[in-house]
Scaffold this motif. Structure first.
Motif, mmCIF file in Angstrom:
data_model
loop_
_atom_site.group_PDB
_atom_site.id
_atom_site.type_symbol
_atom_site.label_atom_id
_atom_site.label_comp_id
_atom_site.label_asym_id
_atom_site.label_seq_id
_atom_site.Cartn_x
_atom_site.Cartn_y
_atom_site.Cartn_z
ATOM 1 N N GLY A 287 0.803 -1.219 0.000
ATOM 2 C CA GLY A 287 0.000 0.000 0.000
ATOM 3 C C GLY A 287 0.828 1.258 0.000
ATOM 4 N N GLY A 288 1.916 1.274 0.732
ATOM 5 C CA GLY A 288 2.729 2.482 0.769
ATOM 6 C C GLY A 288 3.605 2.579 -0.471
ATOM 7 N N ASP A 289 4.165 3.746 -0.699
ATOM 8 C CA ASP A 289 5.027 3.945 -1.859
ATOM 9 C C ASP A 289 6.495 3.733 -1.531
ATOM 10 N N PRO B 296 -4.511 8.411 0.347
ATOM 11 C CA PRO B 296 -5.531 7.402 0.674
ATOM 12 C C PRO B 296 -4.950 6.173 1.379
ATOM 13 N N ASP B 297 -3.664 5.895 1.172
ATOM 14 C CA ASP B 297 -3.066 4.721 1.818
ATOM 15 C C ASP B 297 -2.687 4.968 3.267
ATOM 16 N N ASN B 298 -2.806 6.192 3.708
ATOM 17 C CA ASN B 298 -2.425 6.504 5.091
ATOM 18 C C ASN B 298 -3.623 6.825 5.975
ATOM 19 N N ILE B 299 -4.820 6.548 5.477
ATOM 20 C CA ILE B 299 -6.033 6.804 6.269
ATOM 21 C C ILE B 299 -6.837 5.507 6.374
ATOM 22 N N ILE C 11 -2.196 6.692 9.694
ATOM 23 C CA ILE C 11 -0.971 5.927 9.900
ATOM 24 C C ILE C 11 0.150 6.639 9.146
ATOM 25 N N ASP C 12 1.380 6.180 9.346
ATOM 26 C CA ASP C 12 2.528 6.665 8.573
ATOM 27 C C ASP C 12 2.816 8.154 8.825
ATOM 28 N N PHE C 13 3.432 8.415 9.963
ATOM 29 C CA PHE C 13 3.764 9.798 10.360
ATOM 30 C C PHE C 13 5.195 10.191 9.962
HETATM 31 MG MG LIG Z 1 2.049 5.217 3.773
#
Ligand SMILES: [Mg+2]
Ligand SMILES: Nc1ncnc2c1ncn2[C@@H]1O[C@H](COP(=O)(O)OP(=O)(O)O)[C@@H](O)[C@H]1O
Length: 282
Positions: free
Chosen positions: A20-22, A149-152, A163-165
């Motif tokens: 999901g993350g880049d 969108p991948d961090n919510i 997520i992902d701070f």
């Molecule tokens: Mg992320």
């Protein structure tokens, strides 16, 4: 063992890769936890997550310590993350408003956060020559600044957690709302937008986000200016990250993110007035 060592449960559990993350390689789920490699901004992020826990903010993972492999251990946040291909619900205006409310709740929760002595944001790259200045407004919060969108995480169709701070830094509330608009309005040339967001009414969606955040009149009037300045800066920072950190950053640059940013800048020049009008109309 020190107090930051995570104590594993007796029963070993499998590692499930999380896509999901880049950029972060090797994010895995283990039971009710997530393991991530420690990034350059980790001291700030861990202090920040501790603050959010102290003030009872439910919309973020808890930092639990480090595992034997030296990875950070976070609580797994249950729910739904957009992923790819993007789901149709990305366009849903009710979800959009819930994103605005979550960003507001986070900014209010983080507003009392004081950076610990010696801890400074570190985005992991050196300032590139020629980088345009930041918007000329004093920082108000340690913003999340990566509302992709991948961090919510959504639950029951409502944005429930961030997520992902990794790129958290001192910014204004306008910067935060701009960043959410970037991905959720979205602020891009329609040719670059995900198919689910290609035909949406972008000024209307910006207004929905601003209203859900309950943005002040002054902040609304600054949004377009900040969007243009941040977009100009991002071309330099993305190139620098590609040069210095490689990995997913280099891949994004090779895939043309620099040109995409230039098209965004041109699109903002053309559409700034209508965005401004939508944001400031009574
Ligand atoms: Mg992320
Ligand atoms: N604490 C968490 N709870 C639930 N899912 C998570 C958590 N952390 C990461 N994930 C999942 O893993 C994906 C990648 O993690 P992320 O921390 O966003 O890495 P990246 O830096 O690559 O974006 C996220 O998009 C999400 O789907």
């Amino acid at each position: 063992m020190n107090s930051f060592t995570y104590v594993e449960p007796a029963e070993p559990q499998p590692e499930i890769p999380l896509a999901g993350g880049d950029v972060t390689e090797g994010v895995v789920r283990v039971g009710d936890t997530v393991r991530r490699p420690v990034g350059p901004n980790a001291p700030l992020v861990h202090a920040l997550l501790g603050h959010l826990e102290d003030v009872g903010f439910a919309g973020a993972p808890r930092f639990l310590g480090f595992d034997a492999a030296g990875r950070e251990v976070l609580t797994y946040v249950p729910g739904e993350v957009a992923g790819r291909p993007r789901p149709e619900w990305l366009a849903d205006e009710g979800r959009l408003a819930s994103v605005g409310r979550l960003v507001r709740a986070y900014d209010d929760a983080v507003a009392g956060f004081v950076m610990p002595e010696g801890v400074r944001p570190d985005q992991g790259f050196s300032l590139p020559p020629g980088m345009p200045p930041e918007p000329p407004y004093p920082a108000e919060v340690v913003g999340h600044m990566d509302y992709t969108p991948d961090n919510i995480v959504f639950r029951d169709g409502v944005a429930a957690a961030l997520i992902d701070f990794d790129v958290a830094k001192s910014v204004t509330r306008v910067d935060e709302v701009y960043n959410a608009m970037l991905y959720w309005a979205p602020l891009s040339d329609p040719a670059d937008a995900d198919p689910t967001l290609r035909d949406v009414d972008v000024p209307r969606r910006c207004r929905i986000l601003a209203d859900a955040y309950d943005m002040s009149d002054v902040d609304r009037s600054r949004l377009v200016e900040v969007a243009v300045l941040r977009t100009r800066r991002s071309w330099f920072s993305m190139r620098r990250l590609a040069e210095e950190r490689g990995g997913g950053w280099a891949r994004m640059w090779q895939e043309g993110v620099g040109d995409l940013i230039k098209r965004r800048e041109a699109w903002l020049d053309r559409n700034g007035p209508s965005l401004h009008a939508a944001l400031t109309a009574p």
